[in-house]
Enzyme design. Structure first.
Site, short mmCIF file in Angstrom:
data_model
loop_
_atom_site.label_atom_id
_atom_site.label_comp_id
_atom_site.label_asym_id
_atom_site.label_seq_id
_atom_site.Cartn_x
_atom_site.Cartn_y
_atom_site.Cartn_z
N LYS A 50 0.84 -1.18 0.00
CA LYS A 50 0.11 -0.10 -0.01
C LYS A 50 0.84 1.15 -0.02
O LYS A 50 0.59 2.38 -0.69
CB LYS A 50 -0.99 0.12 0.99
CG LYS A 50 -1.94 1.11 1.37
CD LYS A 50 -2.95 0.83 2.21
CE LYS A 50 -3.11 0.60 3.39
NZ LYS A 50 -2.87 1.96 4.15
N GLY B 35 -4.75 7.53 5.43
CA GLY B 35 -3.92 8.71 6.35
C GLY B 35 -2.75 9.01 5.28
O GLY B 35 -2.32 9.95 5.40
N SER C 211 7.54 9.05 12.13
CA SER C 211 6.39 9.01 11.16
C SER C 211 6.96 9.07 9.55
O SER C 211 7.53 10.08 9.25
CB SER C 211 5.39 9.86 11.21
OG SER C 211 4.61 10.10 10.28
N ASP D 237 2.29 -1.42 11.79
CA ASP D 237 1.12 -1.73 11.03
C ASP D 237 0.61 -3.30 11.48
O ASP D 237 -0.40 -3.48 11.31
CB ASP D 237 0.94 -1.54 9.65
CG ASP D 237 0.96 -0.01 9.40
OD1 ASP D 237 0.85 0.88 10.07
OD2 ASP D 237 1.48 0.27 8.11
N LYS E 127 -4.18 5.29 15.06
CA LYS E 127 -4.14 4.97 13.64
C LYS E 127 -5.52 4.88 13.09
O LYS E 127 -6.40 5.52 13.72
CB LYS E 127 -3.60 3.56 13.68
CG LYS E 127 -2.05 3.37 13.81
CD LYS E 127 -1.25 4.01 12.96
CE LYS E 127 0.12 3.95 13.07
NZ LYS E 127 0.81 4.74 12.08
N ARG F 241 -5.75 1.32 18.24
CA ARG F 241 -5.39 0.00 18.10
C ARG F 241 -5.29 -0.72 19.50
O ARG F 241 -5.49 -2.00 19.31
CB ARG F 241 -4.55 -0.53 17.06
CG ARG F 241 -4.93 -0.19 15.71
CD ARG F 241 -3.93 -0.54 14.51
NE ARG F 241 -4.71 -0.28 13.08
CZ ARG F 241 -4.01 -0.32 12.01
NH1 ARG F 241 -2.49 -0.22 11.99
NH2 ARG F 241 -4.70 -0.18 10.90
N ARG G 238 -7.13 -3.71 9.69
CA ARG G 238 -5.99 -4.60 10.28
C ARG G 238 -6.73 -5.34 11.34
O ARG G 238 -6.31 -6.74 11.59
CB ARG G 238 -4.86 -3.77 10.39
CG ARG G 238 -4.20 -3.14 8.96
CD ARG G 238 -2.74 -2.97 9.40
NE ARG G 238 -2.17 -2.16 8.24
CZ ARG G 238 -1.98 -2.28 6.83
NH1 ARG G 238 -2.38 -3.45 6.64
NH2 ARG G 238 -1.57 -1.58 6.09
#
Ligand code: S3P
Length: 441
Positions: free
Chosen positions: A25, A98, A171, A319, A346, A350, A394
């Protein structure tokens, strides 16, 4: 609104055979962006035809870029050159993505036209000041909603100034945003990261002829650089492979091969962590796929042990934690994750959402401000029941895999967003042996 979709997954079973997961991705987003800005035509193969990267594609079409395809992952981008984008006639809607929003924000800050970036409800809750603040220091004119969130209104400025920016958070989206803005700045733009983050932007910029300079954890691009079209071969996404790495590790009698998976050193935290837990993963046939290294991954069932996850691995597996938490739930002993507060911002929180789902399955998990402590069930099965993914792709896939070790069926609610990163997940997993059915719930 997408249909509210659910998965019903039968307990037990196993995973076997060859599983080809879709394209990466992160790399797919970047291929469109750099292909569009390049001089010349870029052929992309292995492109992820998921909702997120298709949103980026639509945004560039909305700015006058001709793109043929994608068809079976192949497309041709007719680059318009560094200064060739046209003003979009409507807000650019990037949905759940994002990466699209943060990278586009940097790129649009340097354009001579105004634009507006909007996203879905989840993306509209996520922090955008991490990009708009350093962009403002470069002289960009960007307005956020009061909470520092989307929509983002970007107005043209006469010239962006270069910046030497030390990121407070590790990031890749912030780094990439600033590097893309840096292409339109008046000198070298440099970004330093507090921990190593994925470097796909730097690799692809270099492939497109940009003189990227890297010294340890600092990367610089020259202002005014032009890009030259180059073919992009997108590897299979290690973040999508992660569900099968975990599924095959926790299921009995599993043996799965995942061909041509990207193993960029900035993305392989999941391999490191699973191996440290005792997973049986063989990395073979290492080769280069354009600017990115790939390999075939063969994974077989293993008895996993809980571990303390090393801080340095956190950004390299950022991720993959939903899947890794399921591995931890099936391991002997305790797994401890700290230093992962980023997981709270996220596609969902999460930490909280995974802890709630694990609790439904009878797994003890203690939520920490920056992580989680999970008490593995060892040889004992997980419970079944209904878990809510909160629209987080996810999390939906992670809990689908948990059924391989459950005693009764697991229903995962709110799964439509799996299409953002892994279209065809349920069919592919079913083909490998998971007892998964899609239903409208
Ligand atoms: C991404 C970077 C990471 C990751 C996201 C994709 C990218 O986000 O979680 O899924 O493509 O640059 P952060 O930059 O917020 O860590």
């Amino acid at each position: 609104m997408p249909p509210v979709r659910a998965y019903r997954v039968a307990p037990g079973g196993t995973l076997r055979g060859e599983v080809r997961v879709p394209g990466d991705k992160s790399i797919s987003h970047r291929a469109i962006m750099l292909g569009a800005l390049a001089d010349g035509d870029t052929v992309v193969t292995g492109f992820l035809e998921g909702a997120d990267s298709l949103a980026t594609l639509a945004a560039f079409r909305g700015m006058g870029v001709a793109i043929e395809g994608p068809e079976a992952g192949r497309m041709l981008i007719r680059g318009v050159g560094r200064d060739g984008l046209q003003a979009p006639s409507a807000p650019l809607d990037v949905g759940n993505a994002g990466t699209a929003m943060r990278l586009l924000c940097g790129l649009l800050a340097g354009q001579p036209f105004a634009s507006k970036l909007v996203g879905d409800a989840s993306l509209s809750r996520r922090p955008m000041r991490r990009v708009t603040e350093p962009l403002a220091r470069m002289g960009a004119d960007i307005e956020t909603a009061e909470a520092g969130t989307a929509p983002l209104t970007i107005r043209p400025v006469s010239q962006l100034e270069s910046i030497d920016y030390a990121m407070p958070v590790a990031s890749a989206q912030v780094k990439s945003c600033l590097l893309l803005a840096g292409l339109y700045a008046d000198g070298d733009t440099c970004v330093s990261e507090p921990a190593v983050t994925r470097d796909h932007t730097e690799r692809m910029l270099a492939t497109f002829g940009c003189r990227v300079r890297r010294q340890r954890q600092r990367v610089c691009v020259p202002g005014g650089a032009r890009l030259t079209a180059a073919p992009v071969e997108v590897p299979a996404d290690i973040s999508s492979a992660a569900f099968f790495l975990v599924g095959a590790s926790i299921a009995e009698g599993a043996d799965v091969t995942l061909p041509a998976v990207g193993i960029n050193p900035t993305r392989v935290g999941v391999l490191y962590i699973l191996k440290a837990m005792g997973a049986d993963i063989a990395v073979t046939n290492r080769r280069q796929c354009g600017a990115e290294p790939v390999a075939d991954l063969r994974v077989r069932s293993a008895r996993l042990q809980g571990i303390e996850i090393p801080a340095a691995q956190v950004p390299l597996a950022i991720d993959e934690f939903p899947a890794l938490f399921v591995a931890a739930a099936c391991a002997d002993g305790e797994t401890l994750l700290t230093g992962a507060e980023e997981l709270r911002v996220k596609e969902s929180d999460r930490i909280a959402v995974m802890a709630a789902g694990l609790a439904q399955l009878g797994v003890e998990a203690e939520v920490l401000p920056d992580g989680i402590r999970i008490q593995g069930r060892g040889a004992a099965p997980l419970g079944g029941g209904s878990v809510d993914s909160h629209g987080d792709h996810r999390i939906a896939m992670a809990f689908a895999m948990a059924a391989l070790r459950a005693s009764t069926p697991i229903v995962v609610r709110d799964c439509a967003n799996v299409d953002t990163s892994f279209p065809g997940f349920a069919a592919l997993a079913a083909g490998a042996g998971l007892g998964i059915d899609e239903a409208v719930a």
